[in-house]
Structures are given as C-alpha cells and as structure tokens.
Scaffold this active site. Structure first.
Site, PDB file in Angstrom:
ATOM      1  N   ASP A  41      -3.011  -9.836 -26.632  1.00 18.84           N
ATOM      2  CA  ASP A  41      -2.087 -10.646 -25.838  1.00 18.84           C
ATOM      3  C   ASP A  41      -1.077 -11.304 -26.783  1.00 18.84           C
ATOM      4  O   ASP A  41      -1.218 -11.241 -28.004  1.00 18.84           O
ATOM      5  CB  ASP A  41      -2.937 -11.721 -25.123  1.00 18.84           C
ATOM      6  CG  ASP A  41      -2.144 -12.559 -24.124  1.00 18.84           C
ATOM      7  OD1 ASP A  41      -1.066 -12.110 -23.681  1.00 18.84           O
ATOM      8  OD2 ASP A  41      -2.617 -13.661 -23.794  1.00 18.84           O
ATOM      9  N   GLU A  88       4.351 -10.373 -28.334  1.00 16.28           N
ATOM     10  CA  GLU A  88       5.816 -10.106 -28.242  1.00 16.28           C
ATOM     11  C   GLU A  88       6.523 -10.348 -29.567  1.00 16.28           C
ATOM     12  O   GLU A  88       7.516  -9.661 -29.807  1.00 16.28           O
ATOM     13  CB  GLU A  88       6.415 -10.975 -27.138  1.00 16.28           C
ATOM     14  CG  GLU A  88       5.987 -10.571 -25.741  1.00 16.28           C
ATOM     15  CD  GLU A  88       4.529 -10.904 -25.446  1.00 16.28           C
ATOM     16  OE1 GLU A  88       4.042 -11.907 -25.982  1.00 16.28           O
ATOM     17  OE2 GLU A  88       3.891 -10.142 -24.712  1.00 16.28           O
ATOM     18  N   ASP A 101       2.134 -11.879 -16.846  1.00 12.68           N
ATOM     19  CA  ASP A 101       1.835 -12.988 -15.940  1.00 12.68           C
ATOM     20  C   ASP A 101       2.649 -12.949 -14.651  1.00 12.68           C
ATOM     21  O   ASP A 101       3.640 -13.660 -14.492  1.00 12.68           O
ATOM     22  CB  ASP A 101       2.064 -14.316 -16.666  1.00 12.68           C
ATOM     23  CG  ASP A 101       1.160 -14.445 -17.889  1.00 12.68           C
ATOM     24  OD1 ASP A 101       0.166 -13.690 -17.961  1.00 12.68           O
ATOM     25  OD2 ASP A 101       1.460 -15.279 -18.758  1.00 12.68           O
TER      26      ASP A 101
HETATM   27  O1  MIG Z   1      -0.385 -18.448 -22.947  1.00 11.69           O
HETATM   28  O2  MIG Z   1      -5.108 -16.002 -22.773  1.00 11.69           O
HETATM   29  O3  MIG Z   1      -0.725 -12.879 -20.137  1.00 11.69           O
HETATM   30  O4  MIG Z   1      -3.318 -12.654 -19.193  1.00 11.69           O
HETATM   31  O5  MIG Z   1      -4.994 -14.906 -19.418  1.00 11.69           O
HETATM   32  C1  MIG Z   1      -1.074 -17.656 -22.044  1.00 11.69           C
HETATM   33  C2  MIG Z   1      -4.615 -16.689 -21.682  1.00 11.69           C
HETATM   34  C3  MIG Z   1      -1.955 -16.673 -22.778  1.00 11.69           C
HETATM   35  C4  MIG Z   1      -1.311 -14.876 -21.322  1.00 11.69           C
HETATM   36  C5  MIG Z   1      -1.783 -13.584 -20.719  1.00 11.69           C
HETATM   37  C6  MIG Z   1      -2.865 -13.861 -19.721  1.00 11.69           C
HETATM   38  C7  MIG Z   1      -3.999 -14.607 -20.375  1.00 11.69           C
HETATM   39  C8  MIG Z   1      -3.479 -15.899 -20.998  1.00 11.69           C
HETATM   40  N1  MIG Z   1      -2.417 -15.580 -21.960  1.00 11.69           N
END
Ligand code: MIG
Length: 818
Positions: A429, A432, A505
């Site tokens: 995650d 980016e 999200d």
């Molecule tokens: O700042 O890990 O898109 O799927 O549950 C949010 C917490 C960080 C973003 C991800 C989401 C995940 C969440 N993450």
C-alpha cells in the site's frame, strides 16, 4: 485518518509544473516568472542512416529513431539535439524478434519503413510521421511535427507529440481513470497519487499506464508512450482535431501498435510489457479484508463465522494494526501473541493469511529494518544529500530507493520472517509513494534508477511498481518456487508481471459501484487484468442492497475482495442481516463454481495476453453504435454480465453481442445483436453464457482445494455452428507450468439442428486430478437417440433436477450426439 491531499498539492513542491496546454503554450508565465523559451519543432528531413532494424532520420540537428520491434510494433524516439539516452525501460519485457522482415522505401516525398502489416511513413518536407495499414489506409498521422522545449531548471526537455484526431475516433486505455471508457474529449494526467475517496473524473489516481487504443473507421491501433515522468494525454479536448501526449521530462518515445482489432492491440501491448503469471488458485477465491481485523480473537471469530455459515472464503487480511507501532515486518505481540500458531490454525481451516506492507520505514535506531537500511545507505536522499524524511503511519520515516536493484534484493529478504510465520500473501500500500501532508516526495529526491539516475520527477511513477517487484522477487525465492500473491495500489505499465492491483480508496455509493465497473474494464485492456475494487466501498456505509449488488459484480471482478475503512461498521457477508447474507452466499458460491473457467481465463491472459474483462467495444468494434457501451462486459470470452448499478432496480436493458446467449439462472436463450429487458430480482443479476460454449464448473467448496474434483462437470450450451472452448489445468501452486507441466484442452463443438459433435485435443504434459467428466447438454433442439464417445455407445442420464448429462468415464477425443 488517511491523507486527503489533492492533486494540486503534489506538483508544486519544487518546480511549478505547467498543467494546462495553455500554460504550456505561453511559457512566459508572469506568475511563475519563467524565461520565455520557444517551442522547437522538427523541420525538413535531410537524410537517414540505418543500424539493423533501426532507422535514424535527421533534419541536420535532431534525430528520430524508427525501430521495427516486430511485424506489428514500431517504436519512434526523438533526440532533440541528436543524442539519445541509453535505451532503458522498466516497462518493457519484450524479447526481440530477430526474424522480423522490413524494408525502407525512399520516394520523392517520404521515407516508408514497411513490415508485412504496417508502414511508418516519414514525410520529408516537414518530418510528419504517419502509420498505415497494409492497404495504405492511414490510421494515425501527426498533426504537427514532434516538438520540445528546453527545461532550463532541470536540463532535458518538455516533449510533445500531436496527432490528428479523426472525427469518428474513440479512445480507450490509460489504466486507472475513473471516467467513461471512451476518453474522447478528456485530458488526463499521470502522476501516481493517494486519492482517498476520489470522485468520478478525478485525475490522476494511483496508477500510470501511458497506453491508449484509438479506433477509427472500424480499425484499432495503440500508442504506448513509455515515459515515467509526469505525462499528459489530450484526446480531442483542447482541439477536436487533435490528440496530444506530452511529458515534463525524459524522452519522447512511443510504440505504435498495429491492430486492426482492439484485441490484437491489447495482446501486442502485453507482448511488450508482459502478462501476469498464473496466480495460485486460492488467490482467485473470495477474500475478506478489513482495516483492521485485530486482535487475534477477532480474526479467529471472523474465520469461524465463515465456516459456521458455510460461506466460502480463501483469505483473511491483516491491515496495518498487526504491526508493532506500524513498523513493517514486525508483529504487535499484544494483539498477536503467537502469530505462527494463529496462521497455522487458520490454514488448517482453509484460510490463507495476507498482510500489509508499506514503504515507509520508521526512523528508529533500535528497529532492525531501519538499522540495516541506514547502514547500507538504502534510503532515498534529497537533492543535496539529506535523507528523504516524511510522516506516514509509523511517524517519521525514511523510504527505500526501490529503483536500486541492491535495495530491491534486500527488501525481498525482509519478508523471510513473515513467510516463516506462514503468511501467504502481501499487500503493498502507500507506494505512490504517499506521504502525509505533502502528498509525495519532493521533486529533488534522487533515485538510482538502475544506474540511469534521476530525480523523483523521473522515478515517482515507477516507485510503487519497483516496490512490488522487490516484494514479488523476494517472495519467489522465499516460497521456493511457489507462486507468490501480491497486491499493489500504485502501478506503472508492466506491473502485471509482479502483482495484482486494486483501485484504492473508493466510496460506498452506487456511483462508485458504476465507477468500479469502468475502472476494471479499463485496467483489463491496459495490461492489468488481475484487478479488483474494494467490494462494498472503502469509505462510507453501504446498505444491504448496495453491498449485495457490489458482491454480485465482485464475482466477475478478477480479484474478489471485500474491504472497508477503519471507521466503518461491519462488512462481512452476514453483516446486513439474513436476507442479504443468503444472496451474498449464493453469489460467493457462484464464484467457486466458476473457478475452473476463471482459472482458464487467467491462463489465456498469461499465455496469450488476452484481457480478462472485455468491453463491448473490444468484442464488436466493427459496430460503431457499440463503441460507447460500458455497462455490459464479458469475463473471458464466454460469460457476459451487466451489473445492477441502481437501488431498487428490478429490470435492466442489456445489450447482448451477436450470437445466442443463455441466461445463466434459467437457461432461457436470447438472441444477440440487440438489447433485451432483463428482470433483475435481488438474488439474480444479468449473467449470460455464450451459446456454443463448454463451461467447466466445480462443486461448491468452502475454500479452494477443500475437495479433490474427480469428476469434472462440463456444461455445454447448444448453438448452431462451430465453437471453440478451452479448459486449462495444472498443479495450482508452482511455476512448473513454465516447463510445460499443464494441460490446455480445446473443445470444438460442431452443431446442426439434428446433431452435435465435440472433438477434444490437448497440449501440455500434466495429468489432471479429474479423470472423468459429466457433460451436461443444455438447449439441444432435438431429442438425442444415439450418443457415442470415441465410437462406443453410452447412455444419457438425468440428475436429481431432471437435467440431462452424459457420464464420460475417461478422457475422450470425440463425442457424437444424434
Ligand atoms: O492511509 O492501511 O488504500 O486499503 O486499508 C491509509 C490502511 C492507508 C490505504 C489503503 C487502504 C488501507 C489503509 N491505507
């Protein structure tokens, strides 16, 4: 809470980026106070040189390389001052075709570089480049010569390419845009961004896929602008006769991909950038996720509920709270005192455990990952050598430079402990990369870039891809040749070689359900077939109806996972009460029945680059009226769905492509090539099987591999004419299929009004577990009298529901039915 920085904030850290064409044209912007630099254009061609399959054209100053990659793929590259950069790309995995034949034709007005299928013409008087079909029809033509502006602050150039847009032309691709499928009239930007709760048409999102498909006069071609900097595409938006793409740095380098079918273009794009390896079968089951399931008891209870309620499920996810203070590769021992034991118990009940890993490493001298990274100088540095520091979940963090192969190698080894604990899959995650407050890294951060060096402007869009590549490569070693399972939020072209992706999200609204159907179709034709949305919506609260309709779409999402944000109410299939639970269960079971078909579709993607989800435009591009359709799509070539996208909707108009279609839930037939009104009671959705297909089905299982399938059910749906179906099988877990240990069966059904013959041929050296078949005969227009399997007569049988089938005791070559 998550970072909500909007796109405007990303760009302007160091250098003011000119976002609109207008600004680009008037570089003398008083606000930014930039010196005026004139755009420069290629002028007259003065000559060329040739080196093997590359032709170098020049106007005396600049050079343009036209390189024949294959019969159907030609690359164009521009060197404004005549010196090309090293030829390097993270996206391309193409093995050069040494047998390609081509020739150069030198006429009074043009140079023509020709293969047997496509011609690239360079006009001598103005350096315009065009591409035409074998018969001379021009599909793609420069509107102006390639041009550039010097970037005096950074060095290098802004590079531009402007093509003619035909009045009938439509545009597909670009990976992850929350917009209508046809991008005509839109301008889009590629800059991977953490876009919590994004909106329809918000741009950019998490991924960069600078590849589009144009269709004009019924013919398709593709352009892949392989440039990792911030890129822009304008599809007849600024000017209705022009399509432009440009970048704020790097080379103007694009691949022209010949069609003429959109399917050909997509397959050839895959031949350049690779396909997804075969996923483990369990990765295609139903997955339950949540931010977050903790402590251990909550995880166990959730798993237990699935089995108690007999709702199939293969994986359960642990989001960031499983970690110790959000330190990657550690466990929070208060919540998870004995992770190994928990994972083993889950595994004994058929659950795989998947956990999250982020790129931000907590600055903490007593944390082994930080220490190793620090000692070895693996973290990114700013322009003047200070560390790239930013705040993410763990607090102050530093970030590995995944563009350095040595760092990737190291990162891959960090998974060892979690793999030994039994973790079966990893979810990358925030890659980016996302940084709280400022959005992402500042532009001056330096990257090793495989020895080609660059600032974050150049590395930003491939950072996430290189992270998940490090994850994948490491796991492949740690799992000793078992197939890893990885998911990534950020991506660049080619990420499919290392990972599946999800769309980040989203929101629990009906509009987002619709956006999801667009995103997944688009990702699929852009090389990222293994994709899914957060079923039910990440933020906000769905009601039972929305959740259930989304679950129905989820069955036909290549990656099927429910996920939700931390501050939302429960989202398990039973959370909305027994009526909705019943429907969700029915549809999750449907996913498990279809698994052998889904697995086969993944094989056709892996081996031949066939996208898994297919928009109608791809199936019937010759019908102009169909190019705008976006609510119906197929999964593989034989199943068509049209998800229900509105509350209270009990009927839907569905277009069916040409041919005969069977409504899956009652086997009624519908004639294709037109629209039908289909009832959409809550426990059904428009789901059709193409007539002529043979669809394999598994019995319902609570998780993949729960039972060994000894007798495989094949459903044959009668339709006049000849039809082909494929069935793929292998061990399901290793890479042995790369050595030919698989079996790909082809069925050819020949149907008349009074007879059916089914021939079977196969390739590969794997002996599947199933040794016999139950062939169901659906929709036969005659009452069969004689059935022969390889010349021997067999009897028709009826099952408990009165459906007719033939039991075939062994592998067969030919079945005839009269
Ligand atoms: O700042 O890990 O898109 O799927 O549950 C949010 C917490 C960080 C973003 C991800 C989401 C995940 C969440 N993450």
């Amino acid at each position: 809470m998550a970072d909500t920085t909007r796109k405007e904030d990303f760009a302007n850290d160091l250098f003011p980026i000119q976002d609109t064409l207008e600004e680009m044209h008037h570089v003398n912007n008083p606000v930014l106070d930039l010196p005026r630099i004139e755009k420069q254009y290629l002028s007259q061609v003065t000559g060329y040189t040739q080196e093997r399959n590359s032709f170098y054209f020049t106007d005396g100053r600049s050079k343009v390389e036209v390189k024949v990659f294959s019969e159907d793929i030609i690359r164009v590259r521009l060197a404004p001052e005549g010196s090309f950069l090293e030829d390097f790309s993270y996206a391309i995995s193409f093995k050069e075709d040494n047998y390609v034949s081509y020739e150069l034709e030198d006429t009074e007005t043009h140079y023509h570089v020709k293969t047997n299928t496509v011609t690239c013409s360079v006009k001598k008087s103005n350096f315009f480049i065009s591409f035409s079909e074998e018969d001379g029809e021009v599909l793609n033509n420069d509107f102006s010569a390639m041009h550039w502006e010097e970037n005096q602050d950074y060095g290098g150039y802004y590079v531009y390419c402007t093509k003619e847009a035909q009045s009938d032309e439509v545009f597909f691709g670009l990976g992850d845009k929350a917009s209508n499928l046809n991008l005509r009239g839109r301008r889009v930007k590629n800059w991977n961004s953490d876009t919590y709760s994004y909106a329809f048409n918000q741009d950019p999102l998490y991924k960069t896929i600078p590849f589009y498909i144009g269709i004009t006069k019924g013919k398709a071609y593709g352009i892949f602008f392989d440039n990792t900097f911030k890129t822009f595409f304008d599809f007849a938006s600024e000017n209705q006769n022009q399509t432009s793409f440009w970048s704020e740095g790097g080379e103007l380098q694009y691949y022209y991909i010949h069609g003429p079918q959109m399917m050909d273009v997509v397959k050839r794009y895959h031949s350049l950038t690779g396909t997804h390896y075969m996923p483990a079968l369990w990765a295609l089951g139903y997955h339950q996720c949540r931010w977050s399931y903790y402590p251990e008891n909550k995880v166990r209870e959730t798993a237990y509920e699935f089995r108690k309620r007999e709702i199939p499920c293969d994986a359960i996810y642990l989001d960031i709270d499983y970690m110790d203070g959000y330190r990657c590769f550690t466990w929070n021992k208060r919540y998870f005192p004995d992770p190994k034991k928990m994972i083993a118990d889950l595994s004994a009940n058929g659950f795989k455990t998947v956990v999250m890993i982020d790129p931000g490493i907590k600055v903490d001298d007593s944390y082994w990952v930080f220490k190793q990274g620090h000692q070895n100088n693996y973290f990114c540095r700013r322009g003047d050598d200070y560390f790239m520091e930013g705040f993410v979940w763990p607090g102050r963090c530093q970030f590995p430079d995944f563009t350095n192969p040595e760092v990737r190698q190291w990162w891959g080894t960090l998974y060892k402990g979690l793999v030994e604990d039994g973790v079966a899959g990893f979810w990358n995650d925030m890659n980016e990369p996302a940084v709280f407050g400022r959005g992402t890294f500042p532009d001056d951060v330096r990257h090793q870039f495989e020895g080609h060096r660059g600032s974050h402007r150049k590395a930003h869009n491939i950072y996430g891809m290189q992270m998940v590549r490090a994850t994948y490569d490491g796991l492949k070693k740690l799992y000793k040749n078992k197939r890893p399972f990885t998911i990534s939020r950020a991506a660049y072209s080619g990420t499919q070689r290392y990972s599946s992706v999800w769309t980040g999200d989203n929101i629990a609204t009906w509009e987002h359900l619709r956006i999801g159907t667009l995103q997944l179709q688009r990702l699929s034709v852009s090389g990222l077939s293994f994709c899914g949305t957060d079923i039910g919506g990440f933020t906000g609260e769905p009601d039972g109806e929305l959740y259930t309709r989304w679950m129905q779409f989820g069955v036909f999402s290549p990656f099927m996972r429910v996920h939700s944000a931390g501050d939302t109410r429960d989202r398990e299939p039973w959370s909305f009460g027994p009526d909705w639970e019943k429907i969700c269960k029915k549809f999750i079971e449907l996913r498990y029945k279809l698994l052998p078909y889904i697995y086969t579709s993944f094989w056709l993607q892996h081996k031949y680059g066939e996208p898994i989800l297919r928009p109608i435009a791809l199936i019937e591009q010759h019908l102009a009226k169909n190019l705008q359709r976006e609510e119906e799509f197929t999964f593989g070539s034989q199943l068509l769905v049209s998800p229900v996208l509105h509350p209270g909707q009990l009927e839907k108009i569905v277009y069916l492509p040409e041919g005969t279609w069977y409504y899956y839930f009652d086997n009624n037939t519908y004639e294709g090539g037109k629209e039908h009104s289909i009832a959409t009671p809550l426990d059904e959705m428009p789901f059709f099987v193409r007539g002529g297909s043979i669809i394999p089905e598994y019995p319902v299982m609570q998780f993949t591999g729960e039972k060994k399938v000894e007798s495989l059910q094949l459903n044959f749906y009668f339709a006049l004419g000849q039809h082909e179906s494929t069935l793929y099988s292998d061990h399901g877990e290793t890479f042995a299929y790369e050595q030919g240990v698989y079996v790909e069966k082809h069925f050819i059904a020949d149907c008349t009004l009074s007879s059916v013959s089914i021939m079977q041929g196969e390739q590969g050296i794997y002996t599947p577990y199933y040794s016999d078949f139950k062939l169901y005969l659906i929709g036969l227009p005659f009452v069969p009298k004689t059935v022969k399997v390889d010349g021997l007569q067999v009897n028709l049988e009826k099952d408990a529901e009165g459906n007719t089938f033939i039991k075939i005791e062994r592998d067969f070559k030919k079945i005839t039915i009269h």
